[in-house]
Design an enzyme around this catalytic site. Sequence first.
Site, PDB file in Angstrom:
ATOM      1  N   GLY A  53       4.920   2.875  -2.236  1.00  0.00           N
ATOM      2  CA  GLY A  53       3.946   3.240  -3.390  1.00  0.00           C
ATOM      3  C   GLY A  53       3.260   4.371  -2.927  1.00  0.00           C
ATOM      4  O   GLY A  53       3.156   5.063  -4.127  1.00  0.00           O
ATOM      5  N   THR A  54       3.275   4.906  -1.996  1.00  0.00           N
ATOM      6  CA  THR A  54       2.559   6.307  -1.775  1.00  0.00           C
ATOM      7  C   THR A  54       3.496   7.346  -2.367  1.00  0.00           C
ATOM      8  O   THR A  54       2.966   8.209  -3.312  1.00  0.00           O
ATOM      9  CB  THR A  54       2.527   6.553  -0.166  1.00  0.00           C
ATOM     10  OG1 THR A  54       1.614   5.367   0.435  1.00  0.00           O
ATOM     11  CG2 THR A  54       1.874   7.929  -0.078  1.00  0.00           C
TER      12      THR A  54
ATOM     13  N   ASN B 235      -6.416  -2.834  -3.882  1.00  0.00           N
ATOM     14  CA  ASN B 235      -5.989  -3.682  -2.781  1.00  0.00           C
ATOM     15  C   ASN B 235      -7.086  -4.114  -1.844  1.00  0.00           C
ATOM     16  O   ASN B 235      -6.632  -5.175  -1.246  1.00  0.00           O
ATOM     17  CB  ASN B 235      -5.313  -2.551  -1.921  1.00  0.00           C
ATOM     18  CG  ASN B 235      -6.089  -1.100  -1.927  1.00  0.00           C
ATOM     19  OD1 ASN B 235      -6.417  -0.655  -2.898  1.00  0.00           O
ATOM     20  ND2 ASN B 235      -6.553  -0.694  -0.779  1.00  0.00           N
TER      21      ASN B 235
ATOM     22  N   GLN C 189      -0.466  -3.578  -5.894  1.00  0.00           N
ATOM     23  CA  GLN C 189      -1.135  -4.748  -5.362  1.00  0.00           C
ATOM     24  C   GLN C 189      -1.242  -5.828  -6.687  1.00  0.00           C
ATOM     25  O   GLN C 189      -1.800  -7.020  -6.334  1.00  0.00           O
ATOM     26  CB  GLN C 189      -2.537  -4.378  -4.981  1.00  0.00           C
ATOM     27  CG  GLN C 189      -2.608  -3.796  -3.773  1.00  0.00           C
ATOM     28  CD  GLN C 189      -2.313  -4.391  -2.416  1.00  0.00           C
ATOM     29  OE1 GLN C 189      -1.888  -5.557  -2.400  1.00  0.00           O
ATOM     30  NE2 GLN C 189      -2.016  -3.971  -1.318  1.00  0.00           N
TER      31      GLN C 189
ATOM     32  N   SER D 176       5.460  -1.117  -4.575  1.00  0.00           N
ATOM     33  CA  SER D 176       5.913  -1.215  -3.379  1.00  0.00           C
ATOM     34  C   SER D 176       6.697  -2.472  -2.678  1.00  0.00           C
ATOM     35  O   SER D 176       6.280  -3.577  -3.075  1.00  0.00           O
ATOM     36  CB  SER D 176       4.686  -0.670  -2.469  1.00  0.00           C
ATOM     37  OG  SER D 176       5.115  -1.003  -1.206  1.00  0.00           O
TER      38      SER D 176
ATOM     39  N   HIS E  94       7.053  -3.569   0.150  1.00  0.00           N
ATOM     40  CA  HIS E  94       6.437  -4.584   1.387  1.00  0.00           C
ATOM     41  C   HIS E  94       5.238  -5.209   0.831  1.00  0.00           C
ATOM     42  O   HIS E  94       4.705  -5.921   1.785  1.00  0.00           O
ATOM     43  CB  HIS E  94       6.363  -3.703   2.626  1.00  0.00           C
ATOM     44  CG  HIS E  94       5.175  -2.675   2.506  1.00  0.00           C
ATOM     45  ND1 HIS E  94       3.915  -2.905   3.324  1.00  0.00           N
ATOM     46  CD2 HIS E  94       4.953  -1.595   2.068  1.00  0.00           C
ATOM     47  CE1 HIS E  94       3.285  -1.729   3.195  1.00  0.00           C
ATOM     48  NE2 HIS E  94       3.666  -0.880   2.236  1.00  0.00           N
TER      49      HIS E  94
ATOM     50  N   THR F  38      19.688  10.583  -0.344  1.00  0.00           N
ATOM     51  CA  THR F  38      20.440   9.424  -0.248  1.00  0.00           C
ATOM     52  C   THR F  38      19.661   8.221  -0.483  1.00  0.00           C
ATOM     53  O   THR F  38      18.860   7.926   0.358  1.00  0.00           O
ATOM     54  CB  THR F  38      21.384   9.360   1.069  1.00  0.00           C
ATOM     55  OG1 THR F  38      21.879  10.418   1.074  1.00  0.00           O
ATOM     56  CG2 THR F  38      22.302   8.208   0.962  1.00  0.00           C
TER      57      THR F  38
ATOM     58  N   CYS G 126     -11.115   3.279   9.461  1.00  0.00           N
ATOM     59  CA  CYS G 126     -11.467   4.141  10.868  1.00  0.00           C
ATOM     60  C   CYS G 126     -11.116   5.522  10.268  1.00  0.00           C
ATOM     61  O   CYS G 126      -9.797   5.810  10.116  1.00  0.00           O
ATOM     62  CB  CYS G 126     -10.939   3.692  12.006  1.00  0.00           C
ATOM     63  SG  CYS G 126     -11.648   4.057  13.343  1.00  0.00           S
TER      64      CYS G 126
HETATM   65  N1  PLP Z   1      -1.430   1.491  -3.758  1.00  0.00           N
HETATM   66  C1  PLP Z   1      -1.963   0.622  -3.325  1.00  0.00           C
HETATM   67  C2  PLP Z   1      -3.095  -0.137  -4.324  1.00  0.00           C
HETATM   68  C3  PLP Z   1      -1.782   0.057  -2.119  1.00  0.00           C
HETATM   69  O1  PLP Z   1      -2.526  -0.950  -1.673  1.00  0.00           O
HETATM   70  C4  PLP Z   1      -0.636   0.549  -1.328  1.00  0.00           C
HETATM   71  C5  PLP Z   1      -0.647   0.322   0.193  1.00  0.00           C
HETATM   72  O2  PLP Z   1      -1.653  -0.518   0.965  1.00  0.00           O
HETATM   73  C6  PLP Z   1      -0.348   1.680  -1.567  1.00  0.00           C
HETATM   74  C7  PLP Z   1      -0.519   2.131  -2.983  1.00  0.00           C
HETATM   75  C8  PLP Z   1       0.849   2.583  -0.847  1.00  0.00           C
HETATM   76  O3  PLP Z   1       1.991   1.795  -0.705  1.00  0.00           O
HETATM   77  P1  PLP Z   1       3.144   2.065   0.443  1.00  0.00           P
HETATM   78  O4  PLP Z   1       2.549   1.472   1.828  1.00  0.00           O
HETATM   79  O5  PLP Z   1       4.329   1.418  -0.062  1.00  0.00           O
HETATM   80  O6  PLP Z   1       3.147   3.446   0.591  1.00  0.00           O
END
Ligand code: PLP
Length: 387
Positions: free
Chosen positions: A71-72, A147, A175, A195, A197, A233, A322
């Site tokens: 997702g990032t 999230n 999310q 994402s 996971h 890749t 944190c």
């Molecule tokens: N965007 C949201 C709303 C998320 O909750 C998260 C992960 O917590 C991300 C992006 C980032 O996803 P990833 O962990 O796959 O990089």
Amino acid sequence: MRRIYLDNNATTPVLPEVFEAMRPCFGEHFGNASSIHQNGQEARVAVETAREGVAGLLGCHSSEIVFTSGGTEADNLAVAGLTSAGDHVITSRIEHHAVLHSCRHIEETGCEVTYLPVDNRGLVDLDDLRRALRPNTKLISIMTANNETGVLQPVEEIGKLAAEAGVKFHTDAVQATAKVVINVDRIGCHALSISGHKMNAPQGVGALYVRKGTRLRPLFYGGGHERFLRAGTENVPGIVGLGKAAQLARESLARGDDKRLAALRDRLEQGILSRIDDTGVNGQGAPRTPNTANIHFDHIEGEALVIALDLKGLAVSGGAACSSGATEPSHVLAAMGLRPDRARASIRFSLGKQTTQDDIDFALALVAENVARLREMSPVYRVPTLR
Ligand code: PLP
């Protein structure tokens, strides 16, 4: 000791069917999807089948899916790839750091960014959004679901507004995907992040939907993978896992499994509110994803409760982050106007496919017992009858 995992917004377990779909990629089907020989072509077929699975979940064409490392990366690709120096971008104060910090980065490279506030339910105001538009506004990036709170933004209205203004619209649906039905045409977005996971596929894989005809600059340069939009890749096992998870999520939403989760989430919320004084749901009154409950337990430190619950077998998250050793109240809860002590006294419970009613009842008993114990120890809390 029995362990209950109610932190599915942090990450989810890989479903057995997803694991089974991935397994051959580590053995007989280990090829590089760019190779022209048979091993490569098997991997290519697996990647393209997965692309169709993801496209099926989002209601788009498979050629509009770009696989990423998560997702990032999808968020970074959208924010940086759809803007250039001199552009104006509108986002919200409650975005994930993947979007917020991407926005900070493009500010350093000559973009201007407006960070919209939210109301006390965590919702962006469409009038604020309309007023923030400028002649050079290039992109609106507003998340589908938060999230921390699960609050769902009015993305379809935002999509309409963006279309009227001729502005590109990206939404972080990390999310929301697999929890609520997502359709990119109904949302009217140009880009949408997901994402693996967060939806029972493995960590380290994700995707960006990019509407056909949308010009996007890549983040990485290298080979011509992913139609030159994401060099490197392909992570074939991860992509295959994401494709399988997408197919399963689509079937599960069609069966109405989201309603089962919403009922369990409501049981948890009502159980806490009725048994424990001085509690409340953050984001109450807004539409929310079916799996997330963010609750404040006044007069305690959320972090202490997270640790106490973990020791008793329950995994949840706190409403504080944190950073550099200090516990900062969450930027999301702060933007919703929660007092810092209340934000720090907040806990996120996020349910998953594996969650049962028995898990919820176990969690309820543990939470009630541990909140009472922590309050008893607190110098600032007075037992209600003594007040
Ligand atoms: N965007 C949201 C709303 C998320 O909750 C998260 C992960 O917590 C991300 C992006 C980032 O996803 P990833 O962990 O796959 O990089």
